[in-house]
Write a protein that holds these residues in place. Structure first.
Motif, PDB file in Angstrom:
ATOM      1  N   TRP A   1       0.865  -1.178   0.000  1.00  0.00           N
ATOM      2  CA  TRP A   1       0.000   0.000   0.000  1.00  0.00           C
ATOM      3  C   TRP A   1       0.902   1.228   0.000  1.00  0.00           C
ATOM      4  CZ3 TRP A   1      -5.439   0.012   0.378  1.00  0.00           C
ATOM      5  CH2 TRP A   1      -6.038  -1.232   0.569  1.00  0.00           C
ATOM      6  N   SER A   2       0.522   2.272  -0.692  1.00  0.00           N
ATOM      7  CA  SER A   2       1.342   3.484  -0.701  1.00  0.00           C
ATOM      8  C   SER A   2       1.118   4.317   0.556  1.00  0.00           C
ATOM      9  CB  SER A   2       1.051   4.322  -1.947  1.00  0.00           C
ATOM     10  OG  SER A   2      -0.286   4.768  -1.943  1.00  0.00           O
TER      11      SER A   2
ATOM     12  N   TYR B   1      -5.907  -3.777  -7.593  1.00  0.00           N
ATOM     13  CA  TYR B   1      -4.605  -3.116  -7.637  1.00  0.00           C
ATOM     14  C   TYR B   1      -3.470  -3.996  -7.106  1.00  0.00           C
ATOM     15  CZ  TYR B   1      -7.378   0.902  -8.816  1.00  0.00           C
ATOM     16  OH  TYR B   1      -8.242   1.758  -9.438  1.00  0.00           O
TER      17      TYR B   1
ATOM     18  N   VAL C   1      -6.828   5.655 -15.588  1.00  0.00           N
ATOM     19  CA  VAL C   1      -6.120   5.016 -14.489  1.00  0.00           C
ATOM     20  C   VAL C   1      -6.020   3.547 -14.858  1.00  0.00           C
ATOM     21  CG1 VAL C   1      -6.141   4.518 -12.035  1.00  0.00           C
ATOM     22  CG2 VAL C   1      -7.039   6.693 -12.860  1.00  0.00           C
ATOM     23  N   GLY C   2      -4.822   3.047 -14.990  1.00  0.00           N
ATOM     24  CA  GLY C   2      -4.635   1.688 -15.498  1.00  0.00           C
ATOM     25  C   GLY C   2      -4.957   1.723 -16.973  1.00  0.00           C
TER      26      GLY C   2
ATOM     27  N   GLU D   1      -5.194   5.898  -0.950  1.00  0.00           N
ATOM     28  CA  GLU D   1      -4.557   5.033  -1.947  1.00  0.00           C
ATOM     29  C   GLU D   1      -5.112   5.350  -3.343  1.00  0.00           C
ATOM     30  OE1 GLU D   1      -2.033   2.202  -3.517  1.00  0.00           O
ATOM     31  OE2 GLU D   1      -2.094   2.696  -1.389  1.00  0.00           O
ATOM     32  N   LEU D   2      -6.419   5.498  -3.438  1.00  0.00           N
ATOM     33  CA  LEU D   2      -7.031   5.813  -4.735  1.00  0.00           C
ATOM     34  C   LEU D   2      -6.642   7.210  -5.204  1.00  0.00           C
ATOM     35  CD1 LEU D   2     -10.510   4.145  -4.172  1.00  0.00           C
ATOM     36  CD2 LEU D   2      -8.698   3.385  -5.736  1.00  0.00           C
ATOM     37  N   GLU D   3      -6.520   8.161  -4.276  1.00  0.00           N
ATOM     38  CA  GLU D   3      -6.041   9.498  -4.653  1.00  0.00           C
ATOM     39  C   GLU D   3      -4.632   9.416  -5.227  1.00  0.00           C
ATOM     40  OE1 GLU D   3      -8.081  12.933  -1.944  1.00  0.00           O
ATOM     41  OE2 GLU D   3      -6.472  11.783  -0.990  1.00  0.00           O
ATOM     42  N   LYS D   4      -3.774   8.647  -4.587  1.00  0.00           N
ATOM     43  CA  LYS D   4      -2.391   8.513  -5.075  1.00  0.00           C
ATOM     44  C   LYS D   4      -2.331   7.821  -6.427  1.00  0.00           C
ATOM     45  CE  LYS D   4       0.138   8.837  -0.786  1.00  0.00           C
ATOM     46  NZ  LYS D   4       1.156   9.823  -1.065  1.00  0.00           N
ATOM     47  N   ARG D   5      -3.363   7.076  -6.758  1.00  0.00           N
ATOM     48  CA  ARG D   5      -3.423   6.403  -8.058  1.00  0.00           C
ATOM     49  C   ARG D   5      -4.052   7.292  -9.125  1.00  0.00           C
ATOM     50  NH1 ARG D   5      -2.142   0.956  -7.986  1.00  0.00           N
ATOM     51  NH2 ARG D   5      -1.652   0.226  -5.897  1.00  0.00           N
ATOM     52  N   GLY D   6      -4.321   8.556  -8.777  1.00  0.00           N
ATOM     53  CA  GLY D   6      -4.755   9.529  -9.767  1.00  0.00           C
ATOM     54  C   GLY D   6      -6.225   9.881  -9.774  1.00  0.00           C
TER      55      GLY D   6
ATOM     56  N   GLU E   1      -7.802   3.496   2.183  1.00  0.00           N
ATOM     57  CA  GLU E   1      -8.335   3.188   0.856  1.00  0.00           C
ATOM     58  C   GLU E   1      -8.554   4.466   0.044  1.00  0.00           C
ATOM     59  OE1 GLU E   1     -11.764   0.993   2.088  1.00  0.00           O
ATOM     60  OE2 GLU E   1     -10.492  -0.494   3.074  1.00  0.00           O
TER      61      GLU E   1
END
Length: 133
Positions: free
Chosen positions: A5-6, A71, A117-118, A98-103, A95
């Motif tokens: 997890w980031s 993810y 995203v992805g 984490e989604l914010e860090k994924r854009g 959670e």
């Protein structure tokens, strides 16, 4: 092998805004996470936002499991249901961040993020079509 997890589970205070939102309005945080995890197809209704704590934790646990699978994240520090049972607020913050860090722009949701995203992009309705004779 699952990735890390980031954001740590106990680092809720790293983003005071998300922490406050989750402490006072956990259904808002959860709704935003669920919408992104479900790629905009969440079947939540207003009546679904108020239900018992046990059902809430089971439901949030299932979204965490879906998010981890999507993810390729580790199930840590323990089982998803245990994390939500004992540390629900921290888990929701983790959670969300984490989604914010994924854009994702969590305030705008799945379609409002307007980001690829992805390999999936938010869907748009088709333009109005007509027949020309």
């Amino acid at each position: 092998m699952p990735g890390e997890w980031s954001v740590g589970l106990c680092s809720c205070f790293g983003d005071v805004g998300t922490c406050c939102l989750t402490c006072w309005c956990p259904c808002v945080t959860f709704g935003r996470v669920a919408e992104v995890v479900d790629k905009g197809s969440t079947m939540l209704h207003e009546r679904d936002t108020v239900f018992s704590a046990t059902v809430h934790r089971l439901y949030t646990c299932s979204k965490r499991s879906s998010m981890r699978a999507q993810y390729n994240l580790q199930e840590s520090p323990c089982l998803d249901c245990c994390v939500h049972f004992w540390c629900d607020t921290c888990a929701l913050c983790q959670e969300y961040r984490e989604l914010e860090k994924r854009g994702f722009n969590m305030a705008k949701g799945w379609e409002g993020s307007n980001k690829v995203v992805g390999c999936v992009q938010g869907m748009r309705p088709p333009r109005k079509q007509s027949m020309c004779f």
